[in-house]
Design an enzyme around this catalytic site. Structure first.
Site, mmCIF file in Angstrom:
data_model
loop_
_atom_site.group_PDB
_atom_site.id
_atom_site.type_symbol
_atom_site.label_atom_id
_atom_site.label_comp_id
_atom_site.label_asym_id
_atom_site.label_seq_id
_atom_site.Cartn_x
_atom_site.Cartn_y
_atom_site.Cartn_z
ATOM 1 N N LYS A 34 -24.876 -36.148 4.025
ATOM 2 C CA LYS A 34 -23.554 -36.389 4.615
ATOM 3 C C LYS A 34 -23.624 -36.556 6.135
ATOM 4 C CE LYS A 34 -22.135 -31.597 5.329
ATOM 5 N NZ LYS A 34 -22.151 -31.685 6.789
ATOM 6 N N THR A 35 -24.538 -35.813 6.786
ATOM 7 C CA THR A 35 -24.653 -35.944 8.238
ATOM 8 C C THR A 35 -25.095 -37.348 8.609
ATOM 9 O OG1 THR A 35 -25.224 -33.597 8.405
ATOM 10 C CG2 THR A 35 -25.752 -34.994 10.298
ATOM 11 N N ASP A 226 -15.929 -33.431 9.637
ATOM 12 C CA ASP A 226 -17.033 -32.910 8.818
ATOM 13 C C ASP A 226 -16.574 -31.653 8.077
ATOM 14 O OD1 ASP A 226 -19.567 -32.596 7.791
ATOM 15 O OD2 ASP A 226 -20.414 -31.719 9.611
ATOM 16 N N GLU A 227 -17.188 -31.374 6.930
ATOM 17 C CA GLU A 227 -16.932 -30.151 6.150
ATOM 18 C C GLU A 227 -15.438 -29.937 5.913
ATOM 19 O OE1 GLU A 227 -19.346 -28.766 4.799
ATOM 20 O OE2 GLU A 227 -21.099 -28.576 6.104
ATOM 21 N N GLN A 257 -18.512 -26.862 -2.612
ATOM 22 C CA GLN A 257 -19.069 -25.914 -1.655
ATOM 23 C C GLN A 257 -17.982 -25.279 -0.795
ATOM 24 O OE1 GLN A 257 -23.021 -26.961 0.110
ATOM 25 N NE2 GLN A 257 -22.643 -28.980 -0.766
ATOM 26 N N ARG A 619 -29.525 -24.226 -2.396
ATOM 27 C CA ARG A 619 -30.313 -24.007 -1.174
ATOM 28 C C ARG A 619 -31.795 -24.220 -1.456
ATOM 29 N NH1 ARG A 619 -27.129 -25.635 1.540
ATOM 30 N NH2 ARG A 619 -26.104 -26.022 -0.444
#
Length: 764
Positions: A34-35, A226-227, A257, A619
């Site tokens: 996504k970044t 973002d997020e 998430q 993770r």
């Protein structure tokens, strides 16, 4: 920047970058890049001719903003990157408020209060209002005020809300609305804003001054966030204020998430984005570049159980990898041994770096057993975004009592425990006691025992308070060599008042402290039982426990001084979001722990717990280990545990039990949760076999069998211990009244136990 830079993106990423005709929602699965999409989208807008100062990009951390700026600078040049309006919500809104603060009655030089400043202000208000800060805990009050601001509830609305007033009454904080009102007034008078004000005041600025809103809405031609699943109500509303005219807004996030509702995050913001922006286009980034196929598929099967979500099918083209491995231990102690043995083995036999291993737990209190297990094996570790167990304030408070009981002249312990809880004995009195002791070259407890002899200058009321404290402590002191450490520690916690501020509270902070206190008692109880079982009952007192704790604390400090070295990471799952490791150990997979007991009666809360487990699994890059315990110590008592129902929700094809055993389809969800001990000896464990008896002292009598609990215990019998798990009897020796059994436990190694205290049962 080359015109073909989009070739670096996959098809889903490229489509999300190129669409800029209206609102768009980019659902970015774990590890899907996504970044990269945000970075390239900004670069693409600049390439299409948009000026950098017309782009607003908002993140949740300075680290994320800095990383994105660096990547954009590499694509379009540092000058353009520097001119972007990019940063955290708070930093960008602070920048706007510095220009416009006069419209809200502040000067441009307003102060930003940090959490310590706001708590100090609340403490002063409570004192002025003559309110008991044991009922109105400053941390809880600050949290309620923050919650109200993030929900855009102003003081008048707060006071007028019947539901809010009812909650405050139930929590014995009827005056909270008035505190909130006075808090806002005092902040205004001080020309100060707290972090929540930076958000709320920006919304109010735009709401009440449409000309200012128009100025910024025209400036920001494109908005990126973002997020987005972590945004709260006020952040969501500000974005809509700025974007509703042109709807050139792109938000990126993953509803799977969303795990920060306790901070005010609203998952509805991302789930209902298309309802707010009717023409919004949806893009899904579904290729996971981080994890193996089995890890991704296991996580998918889990999160599919959530009803409220945006459907997606995350996939991986990495290697298939190993299934998730589940170990079911007999106790939390054995769970710690299993995990620490595995970490040692991975490092020693496969060369796995410690930095590529992480232990994730649901609550901070769980860290103790793993800290001690790693220290015992000389494995370096660090606590990420948290404190070592013995460094928590509430643990240090209790330990100060222990220290003063064992050593009456410990000044630092005296200063800490006499103020916890507060007894109407102020700092001035405490200083008088200490100065009097120094002048007389005596200890502080000498002065406490004989204040007249040392001419302690205090009034009658203060004298009676000191006497009450002294008498209570002397009761404990007189018991330190007759009561074992666990019994005495329980008495201290029960009768001293330490911890009374949070033992009967239900807020998150208090529950964490309660859990830590419970875990301290577990540690003491384990210490006492181990001393007795190994024939050291003469060393099971408070002084003995303090000596052991001191060794752990000393090691902790050495580790903290060397934080940059190679180390295993320990952290809560919440702290792990955004991080990744080759090997992840998710521990404590039991009902009432993960998921937490607080989530059992709410579908919304349960779905967030499931998302939290999803975050934990994703993770892991290469291997993911799960563990649960059949029993766990709570306040020093063993409680039976049920495995987390989340374990049953993972597809059986992607989960392995113990040493290579696949999940069985014969039980719910494909799991048969039983303990299957491995016959293999953990590497590095010295195993003493019966044939080696000649190495033992000749005066010890040896036996082939002995009577134990009404039956015969024989060499090579299989036994089960409530903490150490299953093992094999290898030696029986000693005098008839003090027979010891040397038992090899598969996960806990060799133990030499005194049978009259040993908590074992024969399983043959």
């Amino acid at each position: 920047m080359k015109s073909d830079f989009l070739k670096d993106l996959n098809e889903q990423q490229r489509q999300a970058v190129e669409y800029n005709d209206g609102a768009s929602l980019v659902i970015a699965g774990a590890g899907s890049g996504k970044t990269r999409v945000l970075t390239y989208k900004i670069a693409y807008l600049l390439q299409q001719g948009m000026a950098p100062w017309n782009i607003l990009a908002l993140t949740f951390t300075n680290k994320a903003a800095d990383e994105m700026k660096e990547r954009i600078a590499a694509l379009v040049g540092e000058d353009k990157a520097r001119s972007l309006w990019m940063g955290t919500f708070h930093s960008i809104f602070n920048r706007i408020l510095r220009y416009e603060a006069h419209l809200l009655g502040f000067t441009q030089r307003y102060t930003i209060y940090k959490p310590d400043d706001t708590k100090s202000l609340v403490k002063n208000l409570l004192k002025e209002m003559q309110l008991d800060d044991k009922e109105y805990k400053p941390g809880v009050v600050c949290g309620r005020i923050s919650e109200a601001k993030n929900a855009m509830v102003l003081p008048d609305d707060y006071a007028a809300n019947a539901e809010t007033r009812q909650r405050d009454r139930m929590d014995h904080m009827e005056q909270l609305g008035l505190i909130y009102k006075f808090y806002v007034e005092r902040m205004k008078r001080a020309n100060a804003m707290d972090f929540d004000d930076l958000l709320l005041n920006t919304f109010l600025l735009f709401e009440h001054h449409p000309e200012v809103l128009e100025k910024y809405a025209q400036r920001f031609h494109f908005i990126l966030v973002d997020e987005y699943q972590d945004t709260n109500t006020v952040q969501h509303r500000i974005m809509h204020q700025l974007a509703r005219r042109h709807e050139h807004i792109c938000v990126v996030g993953d509803d799977a998430q969303s795990i920060y509702s306790f901070r005010g995050a609203q998952i509805d913001n991302i789930l209902e984005f298309a309802k707010v922006y009717r023409g919004a286009k949806l893009f899904k980034l579904e290729q996971n570049y981080r994890s193996t196929q089995n890890i991704v598929k296991a996580a998918n099967s889990l999160i599919a159980c959530n009803k409220r979500q945006i459907e997606k099918e995350v996939f991986s083209r990495n290697e298939e990898g190993d299934p998730l491995q589940l170990n079911v231990a007999f106790s939390d102690v054995e769970e710690g041994e299993i995990v620490c043995n595995r970490i040692s083995r991975l490092h020693r036999t496969q060369g796995t770096a410690y930095s590529q291993m992480a232990i994730l737990y649901r609550t901070n209190a769980q860290s103790r057993i793993f800290e001690e297990g790693l220290l015992k094996r000389s494995i370096p570790y660090r606590i990420y975004a948290g404190h070592s167990f013995y460094d928590h304030a509430e643990i240090r408070d209790v330990l100060s009592y222990f220290r003063l009981i064992v050593n009456h002249h410990d000044e630092e312990a005296f200063k800490r425990c006499i103020k916890c809880p507060r007894r109407g004995i102020g700092d001035t009195t405490i200083e008088k006691v200490i100065l009097t002791a120094h002048r007389a070259d005596a200890g502080v407890w000498d002065v406490m025992e004989n204040p007249d002899q040392y001419s302690l200058d205090i009034n009658k009321g203060t004298r009676s308070k000191l006497e009450a404290f002294r008498n209570m402590m002397n009761t404990f002191i007189s018991s330190q060599n007759s009561l074992d450490a666990y019994t005495l520690a329980s008495d201290i916690i029960r009768h001293s008042g330490v911890g009374q501020d949070y033992l009967n509270k239900n807020d998150a902070e208090s529950i964490d402290k309660q859990n830590n206190l419970s875990e301290l008692l577990n540690a003491i109880n384990t210490f006492v039982e181990t001393q007795k079982e190994t024939g050291n009952e003469q060393h099971c007192y408070l002084a003995d426990f303090l000596s052991e704790v001191a060794l752990f604390s000393d090691q902790d400090e050495q580790d903290a001084d060397d934080a940059d070295r190679e180390a295993v990471t320990l952290m809560t799952v919440h702290s792990a979001k955004g991080l990744e490791f080759d090997n992840v150990f998710i521990v404590g997979m039991e009902e009432n722990l993960f998921p937490s007991a607080q989530s059992l009666y709410s579908q919304r809360a349960m779905e967030e717990e499931r998302r939290l487990f999803y975050v934990a699994i994703t993770r892991a890059r290469k291997r993911c280990y799960l563990s649960a315990s059949k029993s766990r110590s709570m306040y020093g008592k063993m409680e039976m545990c049920e495995p987390s129902h989340f374990l049953y929700e993972i597809d059986r094809h992607y989960l392995r039990l113990d040493e290579g055993k696949k999940a069985s389809p014969a039980s719910p969800g494909g799991l048969r949760l039983h303990h299957s001990p491995s016959p293999a000896t953990p590497a590095g464990t010295a195993r003493l076999r019966p044939m080696e008896r000649n190495a033992l002292p000749v005066e010890d009598r040896k036996y082939q069998e002995v009577k134990f609990n009404g039956t015969l215990l024989r060499l090579n019998d299989r036994v089960e211990h409530e903490r150490f798990g299953q093992g094999t009897v290898e030696i029986l020796e000693g005098e008839p009244d003090n027979i010891k059994a040397t038992i090899y436990f598969e996960n806990s190694g060799t133990k030499r136990l005194l049978l009259k205290y040993a908590k074992i049962k024969i399983i043959h």
